[in-house]
Design an enzyme around this catalytic site. Sequence first.
Site, PDB file in Angstrom:
ATOM      1  CG  HIS A   1      -2.084   0.902   1.084  1.00 33.61           C
ATOM      2  ND1 HIS A   1      -2.016   2.257   1.316  1.00 33.61           N
ATOM      3  CD2 HIS A   1      -3.358   0.647   0.690  1.00 33.61           C
ATOM      4  CE1 HIS A   1      -3.202   2.787   1.079  1.00 33.61           C
ATOM      5  NE2 HIS A   1      -4.040   1.841   0.693  1.00 33.61           N
TER       6      HIS A   1
ATOM      7  CG  ASP B   1      -8.551  -4.505  -2.917  1.00 32.01           C
ATOM      8  OD1 ASP B   1      -9.737  -4.345  -2.601  1.00 32.01           O
ATOM      9  OD2 ASP B   1      -7.892  -3.672  -3.560  1.00 32.01           O
TER      10      ASP B   1
HETATM   11  C1  SDX Z   1      -6.470  -0.201  -2.917  1.00 26.15           C
HETATM   12  O1  SDX Z   1      -4.627   4.307  -2.103  1.00 26.15           O
HETATM   13  C2  SDX Z   1      -5.585   3.730  -1.458  1.00 26.15           C
HETATM   14  O2  SDX Z   1      -5.944   4.113  -0.392  1.00 26.15           O
HETATM   15  C3  SDX Z   1      -6.186   2.522  -2.166  1.00 26.15           C
HETATM   16  C4  SDX Z   1      -7.154   1.662  -1.343  1.00 26.15           C
HETATM   17  C5  SDX Z   1      -8.476   2.397  -1.067  1.00 26.15           C
HETATM   18  O3  SDX Z   1      -9.160   2.037  -0.092  1.00 26.15           O
HETATM   19  O4  SDX Z   1      -8.843   3.265  -1.856  1.00 26.15           O
HETATM   20  O5  SDX Z   1      -6.574   1.272  -0.116  1.00 26.15           O
HETATM   21  C6  SDX Z   1      -7.588   0.395  -2.136  1.00 26.15           C
HETATM   22  O6  SDX Z   1      -6.286   0.177  -4.056  1.00 26.15           O
HETATM   23  C7  SDX Z   1      -5.585  -1.249  -2.285  1.00 26.15           C
HETATM   24  C8  SDX Z   1      -4.416  -1.694  -3.162  1.00 26.15           C
HETATM   25  C9  SDX Z   1      -4.808  -2.812  -4.097  1.00 26.15           C
HETATM   26  N1  SDX Z   1      -3.762  -3.198  -5.026  1.00 26.15           N
HETATM   27  C10 SDX Z   1      -3.043  -4.327  -4.947  1.00 26.15           C
HETATM   28  O7  SDX Z   1      -3.240  -5.155  -4.039  1.00 26.15           O
HETATM   29  C11 SDX Z   1      -2.059  -4.574  -6.049  1.00 26.15           C
HETATM   30  C12 SDX Z   1      -0.740  -5.008  -5.467  1.00 26.15           C
HETATM   31  N2  SDX Z   1      -0.142  -3.913  -4.779  1.00 26.15           N
HETATM   32  C13 SDX Z   1       0.856  -3.121  -5.407  1.00 26.15           C
HETATM   33  O8  SDX Z   1       0.805  -3.011  -6.781  1.00 26.15           O
HETATM   34  C14 SDX Z   1       1.230  -1.817  -4.673  1.00 26.15           C
HETATM   35  O9  SDX Z   1       1.588  -2.160  -3.384  1.00 26.15           O
HETATM   36  C15 SDX Z   1       0.255  -0.632  -4.679  1.00 26.15           C
HETATM   37  C16 SDX Z   1      -0.257  -0.302  -6.066  1.00 26.15           C
HETATM   38  C17 SDX Z   1      -0.917  -0.906  -3.775  1.00 26.15           C
HETATM   39  C18 SDX Z   1       1.029   0.601  -4.135  1.00 26.15           C
HETATM   40  O10 SDX Z   1       1.967   1.014  -5.069  1.00 26.15           O
HETATM   41  P1  SDX Z   1       3.174   2.018  -4.802  1.00 26.15           P
HETATM   42  O11 SDX Z   1       2.961   2.793  -3.564  1.00 26.15           O
HETATM   43  O12 SDX Z   1       3.379   2.795  -6.070  1.00 26.15           O
HETATM   44  O13 SDX Z   1       4.389   1.059  -4.541  1.00 26.15           O
HETATM   45  P2  SDX Z   1       5.393   0.500  -5.608  1.00 26.15           P
HETATM   46  O14 SDX Z   1       4.661  -0.252  -6.654  1.00 26.15           O
HETATM   47  O15 SDX Z   1       6.247   1.669  -6.097  1.00 26.15           O
HETATM   48  O16 SDX Z   1       6.252  -0.479  -4.754  1.00 26.15           O
HETATM   49  C19 SDX Z   1       7.273  -0.048  -3.846  1.00 26.15           C
HETATM   50  C20 SDX Z   1       8.167  -1.244  -3.599  1.00 26.15           C
HETATM   51  C21 SDX Z   1       8.694  -1.860  -4.895  1.00 26.15           C
HETATM   52  O17 SDX Z   1       9.913  -2.501  -4.573  1.00 26.15           O
HETATM   53  P3  SDX Z   1      11.340  -1.765  -4.963  1.00 26.15           P
HETATM   54  O18 SDX Z   1      11.278  -1.549  -6.476  1.00 26.15           O
HETATM   55  O19 SDX Z   1      11.343  -0.473  -4.204  1.00 26.15           O
HETATM   56  O20 SDX Z   1      12.362  -2.749  -4.537  1.00 26.15           O
HETATM   57  O21 SDX Z   1       7.428  -2.295  -2.956  1.00 26.15           O
HETATM   58  C22 SDX Z   1       7.328  -3.427  -3.819  1.00 26.15           C
HETATM   59  C23 SDX Z   1       7.670  -2.901  -5.222  1.00 26.15           C
HETATM   60  O22 SDX Z   1       8.144  -3.914  -6.057  1.00 26.15           O
HETATM   61  N3  SDX Z   1       5.924  -3.883  -3.787  1.00 26.15           N
HETATM   62  C24 SDX Z   1       5.521  -5.133  -4.010  1.00 26.15           C
HETATM   63  C25 SDX Z   1       4.135  -5.110  -3.854  1.00 26.15           C
HETATM   64  N4  SDX Z   1       3.739  -3.870  -3.544  1.00 26.15           N
HETATM   65  C26 SDX Z   1       4.835  -3.126  -3.504  1.00 26.15           C
HETATM   66  N5  SDX Z   1       6.186  -6.230  -4.341  1.00 26.15           N
HETATM   67  C27 SDX Z   1       5.458  -7.353  -4.545  1.00 26.15           C
HETATM   68  N6  SDX Z   1       4.116  -7.408  -4.403  1.00 26.15           N
HETATM   69  C28 SDX Z   1       3.430  -6.295  -4.068  1.00 26.15           C
HETATM   70  N7  SDX Z   1       2.103  -6.353  -3.953  1.00 26.15           N
END
Ligand code: SDX
Length: 378
Positions: A261, A315
Amino acid sequence: MMVCEYKPGLEGIPAAQSSISYVDGQKGILEYRGIRIEELAEKSTFLETAYLLIWGELPSKEELEGFEHEVRYHRRIKYRIRDMMKCFPESGHPMDALQASAAALGLFYSLRDLHNPAYIRDSVVRLIATIPTMVAAFQLMRKGNDPVRPRDDLDYSSNFLYMLDEKEPDPLMARIFDICLILQVEHTMNASTFSARVTASTLTDPYAVVASAVGTLGGPLHGGANEEVIQMLEKIGSVENVRPYIDHCLETKSKIMGFGHRVYKVKDPRAIILQGLAEQLFEKFGYDKFYDIAQEMERVVEEKLGSKGIYPNIDFYSGLVYRKMGIPTDLFTPIFAIARVAGWLAHWKEQLEENRIFRPTQVYNGLHEVTYTPIDQR
Ligand code: SDX
């Protein structure tokens, strides 16, 4: 003019001043209008929480009854909307059907009396009342059936579950569904709410605001993740496959759905409550083996990514709850929208109170002074 650093995804940049909700991502705290989510989940209903978010205070008994009454009697959708939905392909995603139907509602209420409190209330009631009817109607019509009429004797959540398959739901299921809506209704400046506020800032109508937000919610990085979580659990299939699956995701740098998140660096407080609700359902209606897989995933992801602050988000467990209720997987995100519409409308109203059109800047990294090449010389 001050030069600002470009932040991909606008990370950490405030897009509005808001008093609607508050998140502390380090402590795992979420409050709506200052009230902790745990307390609302225990004591409130979805419509009462919606009222709180939109009008800023908990309603009195009369105010709540009045709001519930209005919502109850605006649940029917116009036959033209229903007939339009009948023409949608059954293979289409219900989120696309919902986005089109919400936008179509605007055709019937094209007056934009944005400074009139009666217009705001009317739009709020109409959208909160009809979005569930539209989701349920598409569900029945894509199976070749006529939609069922909403039941005025049923409360908001019971009526929605009834409209999905024409059976009165078990009261525990209906209450748990209502709590899920409370948990999904609002979450500060998430992508769909930002989208709603940008659209609102042009002073367009609330139906366009909701339609644009529905479109934004549907993506797998946002609300669409709840559907993908179940598909992921199906693909994993057994507890033994969890570790290799996660290792593969890490090697290929693919995202593990339902984890991570932008704001929370601990387990999402909503995921904690949803997990408890799933357990209540398993106790009464039978176990789901996907829960073993989900728990193992949580353990392995914590071991591998906990130091990066990656934990289950909202989720991750919502899908398990809806699955136990027998709801089809591709309705999970439309249900998120049923809840979130009230949050979007709270932000619509707040945006209008001190509006300035959103018009950010960009960092241009293209060319200049390029001469036009005639087509036969390219
Ligand atoms: C919702 O914003 C809100 O409030 C949203 C929400 C709401 O109520 O409205 O809470 C609802 O949208 C929940 C999120 C649902 N999405 C997912 O479950 C999809 C999987 N999650 C990720 O794609 C991610 O964590 C996000 C999209 C939720 C957040 O993205 P960010 O903040 O842009 O983080 P990032 O993608 O830049 O990741 C930062 C680091 C990376 O590693 P490094 O490159 O720094 O080494 O964390 C890692 C990412 O690779 N990472 C993950 C991960 N989430 C972050 N690695 C593996 N699996 C994951 N799920």
